[in-house]
Design an enzyme around this catalytic site. Structure first.
Site, PDB file in Angstrom:
ATOM      1  N   ARG A  19       0.808  -1.226   0.000  1.00  0.00           N
ATOM      2  CA  ARG A  19       0.000   0.000   0.000  1.00  0.00           C
ATOM      3  C   ARG A  19       0.841   1.275   0.000  1.00  0.00           C
ATOM      4  NH1 ARG A  19      -3.709  -1.400   4.827  1.00  0.00           N
ATOM      5  NH2 ARG A  19      -4.224   0.810   4.805  1.00  0.00           N
ATOM      6  N   TYR A 374      35.505  24.279  -5.454  1.00  0.00           N
ATOM      7  CA  TYR A 374      35.339  23.087  -6.291  1.00  0.00           C
ATOM      8  C   TYR A 374      35.730  23.411  -7.715  1.00  0.00           C
ATOM      9  CZ  TYR A 374      32.730  18.990  -8.115  1.00  0.00           C
ATOM     10  OH  TYR A 374      32.355  17.818  -8.707  1.00  0.00           O
TER      11      TYR A 374
END
Ligand code: UD1
Ligand code: MG
Length: 456
Positions: A19, A374
């Site tokens: 369910r 980065y």
């Protein structure tokens, strides 16, 4: 705890969870940042279980992996076929046979049971009842096993599908959790048959069988909110709501002020000190601690972060994993901090990204500062010294160090280290021409007029 008594907890996690309409097994869905299974494991551990057995369905390496990750000492047993709750408990026969004093049976899809409740079941065993079952008054008893009581004693549990019309009117229902005395557990479980409406081996037959053997059976009761189970997404949300309700109360009890508690969301492990003020609409992901006297302003999102005493975050602050704010540090609006230490009294007040960095005590980071951490492949560190001053709209291209007490001019792109107490300005030099704008405007007006004439 029950001193002197050993305890085995058997957690049934073989639910299909269809369910949920999910690729993920039901027990791996999360409430307050932790899987349902994780909540069950934590609760039985807190109730003093010395050993834990988790019964899972076949072909569930993901569930086994979760057990291994959260509680490596737990053993996983596979119930090859779903033949009922007693059958499921017996999948852990090898653990049961080791002879624990107390055997606790818990459902992995019932994540709100408090350790205290498991302890009260264990206390019932210690008091000499070999079977202790947990019931609750169900608002709607449909589907649940009913507690058939006589003179205050639990005679039997009758499953909904097997119950008579009269029994179906009973509202005292079985929560599903049960405690069995280890000396009797295997004998009781082995005597359970499957002649019932579902041809299943019901754990709920244990009380009646125990009574038939002359053993004492006790029924305890818990609030329905504590034993609510999760079968679909709506029930998952209901469980989450109950968790949050409890956690908000607990946090306020410990001395924090929540202006609008219903708008603040915690994780299972959030720790909040006293005299902390939490404004409306704040979300705590897992792994956050907030020390005494700190303020979390509205619309902030924190995860994996440590907020020091009297520090302040937001409004609209974002602390990502590894953010660590020392005493009286300030992280202001639209500021994101990731894997960075912000020193005592340091200020990062506006529109800034600080990632993979350390910022020294009393440093001041101007609006719009970005650590460029980065390069698309690797992350690099930025170190900003104590008392440094970084002018607004500066880019600090890591790896780079700004020394203690150094200044960085606004709008700089810093690619080399700045020595302590030094100044770095890395931007185009300003040029100026007196009266230029006036001349420009006049020429432009003339051009515009003649262009308009040509189109008449
Ligand atoms: C069970 C109880 C019922 C109680 C209700 C509370 C039984 C027979 N009935 O009914 O009295 O009111 O819980 O929610 O115990 N499971 C297995 N293997 C199986 C069958 C079940 O691991 O073969 C696990 C399920 O994953 C679940 C738990 O046991 O975690 C309960 O099973 P479920 O089928 O949901 O039982 P209910 O019909 O809800
Ligand atoms: Mg159920």
């Amino acid at each position: 705890m029950q001193p002197g008594r050993t305890c085995l907890a058997v957690i049934l996690a073989a639910g299909e969870g269809t369910r949920m309409k999910s690729q993920r097994p039901k027990v791996l869905h999360e409430m307050a940042g932790r899987s349902l299974l994780g909540h069950a494991l934590a609760a039985v551990a807190a109730a003093g279980a010395d050993a834990v057995a988790v019964v899972i369905g076949p072909d569930r390496p993901d569930v086994a992996a979760e057990v291994e990750a959260l509680l490596p000492s737990a053993r996983v047993f596979v119930q090859a076929e779903r033949r009922g709750t007693a059958h499921a408990v017996l999948a852990a026969r090898a653990a049961l046979a080791e002879g624990y004093d107390d055997v606790l049976v818990a459902f992995a899809d019932t994540p709100l049971v408090r350790p205290e409740t498991f302890l009260s079941l264990r206390a019932g065993l210690a008091d000499g009842a070999p079977v202790v079952a947990l019931g609750f008054e169900a608002a709607d008893p449909t589907g649940y096993g009913r507690f058939v009581m006589r003179d205050g004693v639990l005679e039997a549990i009758v499953e909904h599908k097997d119950a008579s019309a009269a029994e179906r009117t009973i509202q005292f229902c079985n929560a599903g959790l049960m405690a069995l005395d280890g000396r009797h557990a295997l004998a009781i479980l082995d005597s359970i048959g499957n002649s019932n409406a579902q041809n299943e081996f019901y754990l709920t037959d244990a009380p009646a069988l125990a009574r038939a053997k002359g053993l004492k059976v006790v029924a305890l009761s818990a609030p329905e909110s504590e034993v609510q189970g999760v079968n679909d997404r709506a029930q998952l949300a209901a469980a989450e709501a109950e968790f949050q309700r409890r956690k908000r109360l607990a946090v306020m009890k410990e001395g924090a002020t929540l202006i609008a508690p219903e708008t603040v969301f915690f994780s299972y492990d959030t720790t909040i000190g006293s005299d902390v003020l939490i404004e409306p609409n704040v979300v705590f992901g897992p792994g956050v601690s907030v020390a005494d006297g700190a303020v979390i302003h509205a619309f902030s999102h924190l995860e994996g972060a440590e907020v020091g005493p009297q520090a302040s975050v937001g409004p609209y602050g974002r602390l990502r994993p590894g953010a660590k704010l020392a005493r009286k540090a300030k992280v202001g609006n639209f500021v994101e901090i990731k894997a960075a230490d912000i020193g005592e009294g340091a200020k990062v007040s506006h529109l800034t990204y600080i990632g993979d960095a350390s910022v020294g005590a009393e440093a001041n980071i101007g609006a719009g500062t970005i650590t460029c951490n980065y390069d698309g492949f690797f992350k690099y560190k930025t170190t900003i010294g104590a008392g440094a001053f970084v002018g607004s709209n500066s880019s600090l291209v890591a790896p780079v160090t700004i020394g203690d007490g150094a200044y960085v001019g606004s709008g700089s792109v810093i690619t080399s280290d700045v020595p302590p107490d030094g100044l770095a300005i890395a931007r185009g030099r300003q040029v100026g021409r007196d009266g230029w704008a006036k001349v420009f405007r006049e020429k432009a007006k003339v051009r515009k007029l003649s262009a308009a004439k040509n189109t008449d």
